[in-house]
Scaffold this motif. Structure first.
Motif, PDB file in Angstrom:
ATOM      1  N   SER A 115      -5.698   8.484  -2.338  1.00 33.51           N
ATOM      2  CA  SER A 115      -6.267   7.257  -1.567  1.00 33.51           C
ATOM      3  C   SER A 115      -7.270   6.430  -2.379  1.00 33.51           C
ATOM      4  CB  SER A 115      -6.770   7.446  -0.308  1.00 33.51           C
ATOM      5  OG  SER A 115      -7.867   8.604  -0.556  1.00 33.51           O
ATOM      6  N   HIS A 116      -7.950   7.167  -3.337  1.00 29.16           N
ATOM      7  CA  HIS A 116      -8.989   6.735  -4.257  1.00 29.16           C
ATOM      8  C   HIS A 116      -8.353   5.813  -5.150  1.00 29.16           C
ATOM      9  CE1 HIS A 116     -12.724   6.171  -6.398  1.00 29.16           C
ATOM     10  NE2 HIS A 116     -12.088   6.247  -7.477  1.00 29.16           N
ATOM     11  N   CYS A 117      -7.310   6.446  -5.979  1.00 32.02           N
ATOM     12  CA  CYS A 117      -6.523   5.583  -6.672  1.00 32.02           C
ATOM     13  C   CYS A 117      -5.913   4.146  -6.226  1.00 32.02           C
ATOM     14  CB  CYS A 117      -5.274   6.183  -7.244  1.00 32.02           C
ATOM     15  SG  CYS A 117      -5.905   7.540  -8.437  1.00 32.02           S
ATOM     16  N   VAL A 118      -5.336   4.130  -4.856  1.00 31.50           N
ATOM     17  CA  VAL A 118      -4.910   3.217  -4.596  1.00 31.50           C
ATOM     18  C   VAL A 118      -5.998   1.980  -4.218  1.00 31.50           C
ATOM     19  CG1 VAL A 118      -3.964   2.271  -2.237  1.00 31.50           C
ATOM     20  CG2 VAL A 118      -2.900   4.403  -3.279  1.00 31.50           C
ATOM     21  N   LYS A 119      -7.150   2.432  -3.583  1.00 34.15           N
ATOM     22  CA  LYS A 119      -8.361   1.590  -3.254  1.00 34.15           C
ATOM     23  C   LYS A 119      -8.793   1.067  -4.497  1.00 34.15           C
ATOM     24  CE  LYS A 119     -11.861   0.455  -0.819  1.00 34.15           C
ATOM     25  NZ  LYS A 119     -11.611  -0.710   0.323  1.00 34.15           N
ATOM     26  N   VAL A 120      -9.048   1.927  -5.876  1.00 36.92           N
ATOM     27  CA  VAL A 120      -9.351   1.114  -6.997  1.00 36.92           C
ATOM     28  C   VAL A 120      -8.303  -0.042  -7.192  1.00 36.92           C
ATOM     29  CG1 VAL A 120      -9.475   1.557  -9.388  1.00 36.92           C
ATOM     30  CG2 VAL A 120     -10.702   3.225  -7.728  1.00 36.92           C
ATOM     31  N   HIS A 121      -7.160   0.331  -7.418  1.00 37.67           N
ATOM     32  CA  HIS A 121      -6.150  -0.796  -7.754  1.00 37.67           C
ATOM     33  C   HIS A 121      -6.280  -1.962  -6.995  1.00 37.67           C
ATOM     34  CE1 HIS A 121      -2.547  -2.280  -9.813  1.00 37.67           C
ATOM     35  NE2 HIS A 121      -2.191  -2.655  -8.510  1.00 37.67           N
TER      36      HIS A 121
ATOM     37  N   ASP B  41       0.758  -1.395   0.032  1.00 40.15           N
ATOM     38  CA  ASP B  41       0.051   0.036   0.035  1.00 40.15           C
ATOM     39  C   ASP B  41       0.889   1.163   0.059  1.00 40.15           C
ATOM     40  OD1 ASP B  41      -2.059  -1.783   0.047  1.00 40.15           O
ATOM     41  OD2 ASP B  41      -2.447  -1.410   2.183  1.00 40.15           O
ATOM     42  N   GLN B  42       1.835   1.185   0.807  1.00 38.70           N
ATOM     43  CA  GLN B  42       2.848   2.526   0.965  1.00 38.70           C
ATOM     44  C   GLN B  42       3.588   2.797  -0.593  1.00 38.70           C
ATOM     45  OE1 GLN B  42       6.031   1.865   3.592  1.00 38.70           O
ATOM     46  NE2 GLN B  42       6.540   4.149   3.507  1.00 38.70           N
ATOM     47  N   ALA B  43       3.722   1.612  -1.152  1.00 39.66           N
ATOM     48  CA  ALA B  43       4.282   2.063  -2.731  1.00 39.66           C
ATOM     49  C   ALA B  43       3.308   2.519  -3.704  1.00 39.66           C
ATOM     50  CB  ALA B  43       5.200   0.846  -3.271  1.00 39.66           C
ATOM     51  N   LEU B  44       2.139   1.971  -3.570  1.00 40.38           N
ATOM     52  CA  LEU B  44       0.946   2.479  -4.564  1.00 40.38           C
ATOM     53  C   LEU B  44       0.791   3.697  -4.066  1.00 40.38           C
ATOM     54  CD1 LEU B  44      -1.533  -0.619  -4.087  1.00 40.38           C
ATOM     55  CD2 LEU B  44      -0.128   0.216  -6.128  1.00 40.38           C
ATOM     56  N   TYR B  45       0.724   4.276  -2.926  1.00 43.43           N
ATOM     57  CA  TYR B  45       0.570   5.788  -2.280  1.00 43.43           C
ATOM     58  C   TYR B  45       1.488   6.538  -2.730  1.00 43.43           C
ATOM     59  CZ  TYR B  45      -1.073   9.513   0.732  1.00 43.43           C
ATOM     60  OH  TYR B  45      -1.431  10.775   1.099  1.00 43.43           O
ATOM     61  N   ALA B  46       2.903   6.085  -2.658  1.00 45.51           N
ATOM     62  CA  ALA B  46       4.062   7.094  -3.011  1.00 45.51           C
ATOM     63  C   ALA B  46       4.102   7.424  -4.606  1.00 45.51           C
ATOM     64  CB  ALA B  46       5.389   6.252  -2.830  1.00 45.51           C
ATOM     65  N   VAL B  47       3.785   6.364  -5.384  1.00 51.29           N
ATOM     66  CA  VAL B  47       3.726   6.464  -6.804  1.00 51.29           C
ATOM     67  C   VAL B  47       2.743   7.311  -7.260  1.00 51.29           C
ATOM     68  CG1 VAL B  47       3.223   5.364  -8.930  1.00 51.29           C
ATOM     69  CG2 VAL B  47       4.733   4.259  -7.264  1.00 51.29           C
TER      70      VAL B  47
ATOM     71  N   MET C  31       2.785  10.912  -9.137  1.00 51.72           N
ATOM     72  CA  MET C  31       2.313  11.227 -10.560  1.00 51.72           C
ATOM     73  C   MET C  31       0.935  12.000 -10.554  1.00 51.72           C
ATOM     74  SD  MET C  31       2.138   7.599 -12.327  1.00 51.72           S
ATOM     75  CE  MET C  31       1.518   7.978 -13.677  1.00 51.72           C
ATOM     76  N   ILE C  32       0.526  12.390  -9.311  1.00 54.10           N
ATOM     77  CA  ILE C  32      -0.422  13.490  -9.081  1.00 54.10           C
ATOM     78  C   ILE C  32       0.039  14.388  -8.589  1.00 54.10           C
ATOM     79  CG2 ILE C  32      -2.873  13.995  -8.431  1.00 54.10           C
ATOM     80  CD1 ILE C  32      -3.438  10.889  -8.677  1.00 54.10           C
ATOM     81  N   SER C  33       0.905  15.208  -8.960  1.00 58.57           N
ATOM     82  CA  SER C  33       1.736  16.357  -8.481  1.00 58.57           C
ATOM     83  C   SER C  33       0.932  17.446  -7.781  1.00 58.57           C
ATOM     84  CB  SER C  33       2.866  16.549  -9.284  1.00 58.57           C
ATOM     85  OG  SER C  33       2.199  17.441 -10.359  1.00 58.57           O
ATOM     86  N   PRO C  34       1.265  18.233  -6.805  1.00 56.00           N
ATOM     87  CA  PRO C  34       0.772  19.381  -6.481  1.00 56.00           C
ATOM     88  C   PRO C  34       0.518  20.494  -7.450  1.00 56.00           C
ATOM     89  CG  PRO C  34       2.320  18.672  -4.880  1.00 56.00           C
ATOM     90  CD  PRO C  34       2.527  17.601  -6.084  1.00 56.00           C
ATOM     91  N   GLU C  35       1.637  20.368  -8.592  1.00 56.41           N
ATOM     92  CA  GLU C  35       1.618  21.573  -9.442  1.00 56.41           C
ATOM     93  C   GLU C  35       0.632  21.146 -10.362  1.00 56.41           C
ATOM     94  OE1 GLU C  35       4.661  19.325  -8.979  1.00 56.41           O
ATOM     95  OE2 GLU C  35       5.271  21.023  -7.439  1.00 56.41           O
ATOM     96  N   ASN C  36      -0.043  20.415 -10.586  1.00 57.60           N
ATOM     97  CA  ASN C  36      -1.138  20.202 -11.352  1.00 57.60           C
ATOM     98  C   ASN C  36      -2.143  21.135 -11.020  1.00 57.60           C
ATOM     99  OD1 ASN C  36      -3.216  19.110 -13.053  1.00 57.60           O
ATOM    100  ND2 ASN C  36      -2.906  17.098 -12.752  1.00 57.60           N
TER     101      ASN C  36
END
Length: 131
Positions: free
Chosen positions: A60-66, A32-38, A42-47
Motif C-alpha cells: 500500500s505504501h508503494c501505491v501511495k508513493v506512486h 489503484d487496483q492495478a497498482l496494488y495488484a502489480v 512483485m513483492i512476493s510472499p517468498e521474499n
C-alpha cells in the motif's frame, strides 16, 4: 516522442512515414487496483527479507508513493509550466529498485555481522591466551 506541444504535430507533418509506420502508445494513469495488484506480485510472499506482517503495508505504501508523485507532477505543471511524466514503467522501476536496494543492504549487514563475529572470536582467543 512526447505528444505535448507542437513537436509531434510538426514531425508528423514533415515526416508522414511516422504516422503510417508507427504505433502510438498513450499512457493513462493506472487505477489503484492495478497498482496494488502489480506491487503484490512483485513483492512476493517468498521474499524472505520482507516479513509477512509488513508486506501489505509495503504494497500500500508503494501505491501511495506512486500516486503522490503523480499528484506532485500536476502541481509541478501548474506552478512551473513544466511536464513530469509518470508512467507505469516508472512504477515498475521503483519497486524493482526498492527490492534491489533491500537485497544490497541485507548483504551489507550480513557482511558486517560476520566481521563482528570474527572480531569477537579473536577477542575470545586473545583472552584465553592471557589467562
Amino acid at each position: 516522442m512526447s505528444p505535448v506541444g507542437d513537436t509531434l504535430r510538426t514531425r508528423c507533418r514533415n515526416f508522414p512515414g511516422i504516422v503510417n509506420n508507427a504505433s502510438i502508445d498513450w499512457f493513462f494513469p493506472w487505477p489503484d487496483q492495478a497498482l496494488y495488484a502489480v506491487a503484490s506480485v512483485m513483492i512476493s510472499p517468498e521474499n524472505k527479507l520482507i516479513p509477512g506482517e509488513h508486506r501489505e503495508h509495503l504494497v500500500s505504501h508503494c501505491v501511495k508513493v506512486h500516486q503522490s508523485v503523480n499528484d506532485y507532477s500536476q502541481r509541478f505543471l501548474q506552478r512551473l509550466r513544466r511536464y513530469n511524466y509518470v508512467t507505469p514503467k516508472n512504477y515498475l522501476d521503483f519497486i524493482s529498485c526498492y527490492l534491489r536496494i533491500l537485497d544490497e543492504q541485507d548483504q551489507n549487514i550480513q557482511a558486517q555481522c560476520e566481521r563482528l563475529q570474527g572480531g569477537l572470536m579473536k577477542i575470545a582467543e586473545a583472552s584465553k591466551m592471557l589467562v
